[in-house]
Design a protein around this motif. Structure first.
Motif, PDB file in Angstrom:
ATOM      1  N   SER A 285       6.867 -46.643  -2.834  1.00 41.52           N
ATOM      2  CA  SER A 285       6.812 -45.005  -2.455  1.00 41.52           C
ATOM      3  C   SER A 285       5.571 -44.914  -2.249  1.00 41.52           C
ATOM      4  O   SER A 285       4.590 -44.753  -3.133  1.00 41.52           O
ATOM      5  N   VAL A 286       5.238 -44.343  -0.844  1.00 38.29           N
ATOM      6  CA  VAL A 286       3.655 -44.326  -0.574  1.00 38.29           C
ATOM      7  C   VAL A 286       3.666 -42.869  -0.035  1.00 38.29           C
ATOM      8  O   VAL A 286       4.702 -42.289   0.727  1.00 38.29           O
ATOM      9  N   SER A 287       2.573 -42.165  -0.033  1.00 38.82           N
ATOM     10  CA  SER A 287       2.091 -41.055   0.643  1.00 38.82           C
ATOM     11  C   SER A 287       1.185 -41.241   1.520  1.00 38.82           C
ATOM     12  O   SER A 287       0.048 -41.722   1.246  1.00 38.82           O
ATOM     13  N   GLY A 288       1.436 -40.939   2.931  1.00 41.28           N
ATOM     14  CA  GLY A 288       0.412 -41.184   3.857  1.00 41.28           C
ATOM     15  C   GLY A 288      -0.150 -39.865   4.013  1.00 41.28           C
ATOM     16  O   GLY A 288       0.399 -38.647   4.263  1.00 41.28           O
ATOM     17  N   PHE A 289      -1.434 -39.593   4.748  1.00 38.08           N
ATOM     18  CA  PHE A 289      -2.179 -38.316   4.730  1.00 38.08           C
ATOM     19  C   PHE A 289      -2.896 -38.269   6.211  1.00 38.08           C
ATOM     20  O   PHE A 289      -3.560 -39.404   6.483  1.00 38.08           O
ATOM     21  N   ALA A 290      -2.712 -37.283   6.800  1.00 38.67           N
ATOM     22  CA  ALA A 290      -3.287 -36.886   8.247  1.00 38.67           C
ATOM     23  C   ALA A 290      -4.135 -35.713   7.884  1.00 38.67           C
ATOM     24  O   ALA A 290      -3.841 -34.655   7.250  1.00 38.67           O
TER      25      ALA A 290
ATOM     26  N   THR B  39       3.564 -32.320   0.814  1.00 39.05           N
ATOM     27  CA  THR B  39       2.800 -31.204   0.591  1.00 39.05           C
ATOM     28  C   THR B  39       1.601 -30.951   1.879  1.00 39.05           C
ATOM     29  O   THR B  39       1.392 -32.098   2.497  1.00 39.05           O
ATOM     30  N   THR B  40       1.439 -29.744   2.220  1.00 37.65           N
ATOM     31  CA  THR B  40       0.420 -29.549   3.268  1.00 37.65           C
ATOM     32  C   THR B  40      -0.636 -28.542   2.651  1.00 37.65           C
ATOM     33  O   THR B  40      -0.277 -27.636   2.118  1.00 37.65           O
ATOM     34  N   SER B  41      -1.966 -29.083   2.801  1.00 34.04           N
ATOM     35  CA  SER B  41      -2.879 -28.027   2.353  1.00 34.04           C
ATOM     36  C   SER B  41      -3.677 -27.633   3.583  1.00 34.04           C
ATOM     37  O   SER B  41      -3.116 -28.056   4.848  1.00 34.04           O
TER      38      SER B  41
ATOM     39  N   THR C 253      -6.352 -28.667   4.646  1.00 35.25           N
ATOM     40  CA  THR C 253      -7.225 -29.807   5.153  1.00 35.25           C
ATOM     41  C   THR C 253      -6.383 -31.144   5.527  1.00 35.25           C
ATOM     42  O   THR C 253      -6.710 -32.121   6.247  1.00 35.25           O
ATOM     43  N   ALA C 254      -5.383 -31.352   4.885  1.00 31.22           N
ATOM     44  CA  ALA C 254      -4.469 -32.475   4.925  1.00 31.22           C
ATOM     45  C   ALA C 254      -3.097 -32.185   4.946  1.00 31.22           C
ATOM     46  O   ALA C 254      -2.567 -31.284   4.161  1.00 31.22           O
ATOM     47  N   LYS C 255      -2.137 -33.280   5.733  1.00 34.11           N
ATOM     48  CA  LYS C 255      -0.912 -33.052   5.736  1.00 34.11           C
ATOM     49  C   LYS C 255      -0.257 -34.547   5.151  1.00 34.11           C
ATOM     50  O   LYS C 255      -0.763 -35.436   5.386  1.00 34.11           O
ATOM     51  N   GLU C 256       0.538 -34.335   4.156  1.00 32.89           N
ATOM     52  CA  GLU C 256       1.052 -35.395   3.344  1.00 32.89           C
ATOM     53  C   GLU C 256       2.586 -35.822   3.928  1.00 32.89           C
ATOM     54  O   GLU C 256       3.314 -34.940   4.042  1.00 32.89           O
TER      55      GLU C 256
END
Length: 145
Positions: A136-141, A78-80, A82-85
């Protein structure tokens, strides 16, 4: 009796000092590790470490051999505003439970924002205590505007 009481008090004071020194030494070690990680990030300021390289570094710090760690392909999350997953599957083969726990802890408490979504462990009834695991991981930028 007074001499024994005096020596007992002196022993207690010295034990307290020893505990304080050990705590300070642990804190110094932790700060040095954080400082070296910060210096490494500052040296490469402006460049962001690719996710696979970051995961390999965290795995190495957890005591996992690079050959045992397999990083799955990058999937868009998902992308908000403020952050991209970004989603990843990390597989580790023939590791101990201690290494898996260190990896999971290192991912969630590391330099970059990562959330552990799922952890699957397959012991394969191995009497030596080694196992395979999939994280299973989510990285955020942060999204730059």
């Amino acid at each position: 009796i007074w001499n024994v009481h005096s020596l007992k008090r002196e022993l207690a004071e010295k034990q307290d000092l020893l505990t304080m020194i050990q705590t300070a030494n642990d804190e110094l070690r932790r700060l040095r590790e954080a400082g070296s990680a910060f210096a490494a990030n500052a040296a490469g300021a402006g460049t962001v470490t690719p996710w696979p390289t970051y995961f390999e570094t965290v795995g190495t710090n957890a005591g996992i051999d690079k050959a045992s760690l397999t990083i799955g392909g990058e999937k868009v999350g998902t992308t908000s505003e403020t952050a991209k997953e970004t989603l990843f599957d990390l597989s580790v083969k023939h590791v101990s439970i201690k290494q898996v726990v260190r990896l999971a802890h290192g991912l969630e408490n590391g330099q970059r924002p990562v959330k552990l979504r799922n952890l699957t462990i397959d012991t394969k009834a191995d009497p030596t205590g080694y196992m395979d695991a999939t994280l299973s991981v989510s990285g955020f930028a942060l999204v730059s505007k």
